[in-house]
Enzyme design. Structure first.
Site, PDB file in Angstrom:
ATOM      1  N   CYS A   4       0.772 -51.923  20.429  1.00 31.89           N
ATOM      2  CA  CYS A   4       0.353 -52.199  19.047  1.00 31.89           C
ATOM      3  C   CYS A   4      -1.090 -52.702  19.043  1.00 31.89           C
ATOM      4  O   CYS A   4      -1.417 -53.690  19.704  1.00 31.89           O
ATOM      5  CB  CYS A   4       1.278 -53.236  18.409  1.00 31.89           C
ATOM      6  N   CYS A  20      -1.482 -56.331  17.904  1.00 29.69           N
ATOM      7  CA  CYS A  20      -1.067 -57.280  18.945  1.00 29.69           C
ATOM      8  C   CYS A  20      -2.170 -57.415  19.995  1.00 29.69           C
ATOM      9  O   CYS A  20      -2.416 -58.505  20.514  1.00 29.69           O
ATOM     10  CB  CYS A  20       0.242 -56.844  19.606  1.00 29.69           C
ATOM     11  N   ASP A  29     -11.491 -55.389   8.576  1.00 28.01           N
ATOM     12  CA  ASP A  29     -11.012 -54.015   8.763  1.00 28.01           C
ATOM     13  C   ASP A  29     -12.157 -53.180   9.336  1.00 28.01           C
ATOM     14  O   ASP A  29     -13.295 -53.273   8.882  1.00 28.01           O
ATOM     15  CB  ASP A  29     -10.538 -53.433   7.421  1.00 28.01           C
ATOM     16  N   HIS A  61       4.905 -59.876  16.042  1.00 24.67           N
ATOM     17  CA  HIS A  61       4.942 -58.456  15.694  1.00 24.67           C
ATOM     18  C   HIS A  61       6.133 -58.144  14.786  1.00 24.67           C
ATOM     19  O   HIS A  61       7.286 -58.285  15.174  1.00 24.67           O
ATOM     20  CB  HIS A  61       5.021 -57.577  16.949  1.00 24.67           C
ATOM     21  N   GLY A  64       1.234 -44.551   3.238  1.00 21.09           N
ATOM     22  CA  GLY A  64       0.152 -44.246   4.173  1.00 21.09           C
ATOM     23  C   GLY A  64      -0.034 -45.301   5.236  1.00 21.09           C
ATOM     24  O   GLY A  64      -1.078 -45.339   5.905  1.00 21.09           O
ATOM     25  N   HIS A  83       2.254 -52.954  12.189  1.00 19.58           N
ATOM     26  CA  HIS A  83       2.312 -54.412  12.379  1.00 19.58           C
ATOM     27  C   HIS A  83       1.928 -54.973  11.007  1.00 19.58           C
ATOM     28  O   HIS A  83       0.827 -54.676  10.515  1.00 19.58           O
ATOM     29  CB  HIS A  83       1.318 -54.822  13.478  1.00 19.58           C
ATOM     30  N   HIS A 135       0.556 -56.239   7.763  1.00 13.22           N
ATOM     31  CA  HIS A 135      -0.781 -56.724   7.420  1.00 13.22           C
ATOM     32  C   HIS A 135      -0.979 -56.680   5.917  1.00 13.22           C
ATOM     33  O   HIS A 135      -0.459 -55.796   5.235  1.00 13.22           O
ATOM     34  CB  HIS A 135      -1.875 -55.926   8.129  1.00 13.22           C
ATOM     35  N   HIS A 180      -4.025 -56.361   3.269  1.00 15.05           N
ATOM     36  CA  HIS A 180      -5.440 -56.084   3.063  1.00 15.05           C
ATOM     37  C   HIS A 180      -5.946 -57.038   1.982  1.00 15.05           C
ATOM     38  O   HIS A 180      -5.321 -57.156   0.915  1.00 15.05           O
ATOM     39  CB  HIS A 180      -5.642 -54.665   2.532  1.00 15.05           C
TER      40      HIS A 180
HETATM   41  P1  AMP Z   1      -2.702 -49.359   6.821  1.00 16.27           P
HETATM   42  O1  AMP Z   1      -3.182 -47.968   6.574  1.00 16.27           O
HETATM   43  O2  AMP Z   1      -2.312 -50.110   5.597  1.00 16.27           O
HETATM   44  O3  AMP Z   1      -1.645 -49.394   7.903  1.00 16.27           O
HETATM   45  O4  AMP Z   1      -3.971 -50.156   7.349  1.00 16.27           O
HETATM   46  C1  AMP Z   1      -4.375 -50.189   8.666  1.00 16.27           C
HETATM   47  C2  AMP Z   1      -5.800 -50.624   8.639  1.00 16.27           C
HETATM   48  O5  AMP Z   1      -6.155 -51.033   9.948  1.00 16.27           O
HETATM   49  C3  AMP Z   1      -6.787 -49.523   8.248  1.00 16.27           C
HETATM   50  O6  AMP Z   1      -7.488 -49.924   7.073  1.00 16.27           O
HETATM   51  C4  AMP Z   1      -7.712 -49.411   9.459  1.00 16.27           C
HETATM   52  O7  AMP Z   1      -9.053 -49.204   9.111  1.00 16.27           O
HETATM   53  C5  AMP Z   1      -7.498 -50.742  10.148  1.00 16.27           C
HETATM   54  N1  AMP Z   1      -7.732 -50.736  11.585  1.00 16.27           N
HETATM   55  C6  AMP Z   1      -7.243 -49.859  12.488  1.00 16.27           C
HETATM   56  N2  AMP Z   1      -7.644 -50.192  13.727  1.00 16.27           N
HETATM   57  C7  AMP Z   1      -8.396 -51.312  13.597  1.00 16.27           C
HETATM   58  C8  AMP Z   1      -9.104 -52.141  14.509  1.00 16.27           C
HETATM   59  N3  AMP Z   1      -9.137 -51.891  15.828  1.00 16.27           N
HETATM   60  N4  AMP Z   1      -9.779 -53.210  14.015  1.00 16.27           N
HETATM   61  C9  AMP Z   1      -9.772 -53.469  12.697  1.00 16.27           C
HETATM   62  N5  AMP Z   1      -9.121 -52.734  11.788  1.00 16.27           N
HETATM   63  C10 AMP Z   1      -8.454 -51.659  12.224  1.00 16.27           C
HETATM   64 ZN    ZN Z   2       1.886 -55.778  16.761  1.00 15.24          ZN
END
Ligand code: AMP
Ligand code: ZN
Length: 112
Positions: free
Chosen positions: A4, A7, A30, A46, A90, A95, A97, A99
């Protein structure tokens, strides 16, 4: 969880711009921000998504989100809080989160 990406951020195995943290939660930028400020607030434990997250833990998650918003100054003019859940939303990182999106007047329109 081993593969992940969030993680790995928690464990400092991959870099991230961490803006706020406590024992149980972490907030970082992000990597593909959609607004001047775009943070992700996550629990260090997680959990795949909001549906799997114990409601009792949402009290602390909620407090952490508010503290992060205040720390960054998002509380002044406001922001949008979004959590994508499973495929129709989408969700791309499995994990939990939230936004936090702000720093400008945001658009709101039909999404399909
Ligand atoms: P979601 O589409 O709601 O699952 O959001 C996942 C978010 O994680 C997206 O907006 C990505 O741009 C962001 N993301 C993916 N990898 C990373 C990373 N290594 N560091 C920071 N953000 C990330
Ligand atoms: Zn995780």
């Amino acid at each position: 969880m081993d593969n992940c990406i969030f993680c790995k951020i928690i464990k400092r195995e991959i870099p991230a711009k961490i803006v706020y943290e406590n024992g149980n939660f972490i907030a970082f930028e992000d990597i593909e921000g959609v607004a001047p400020i775009h943070l992700l607030c996550i629990p260090k434990k997680h959990i795949e998504n909001f549906l799997e997250y114990p409601s009792s833990d949402m009290v602390d998650m909620s407090n952490f989100i508010k503290e992060t918003a205040k720390e960054i100054g998002l509380d002044n003019k406001g922001f949008r809080m979004v959590s994508n859940i499973k495929e129709d939303s989408g969700q791309s990182v499995f994990h939990l989160h939230f936004h936090l999106i702000g720093g400008a007047k945001l658009k709101w329109d039909k999404l399909v």
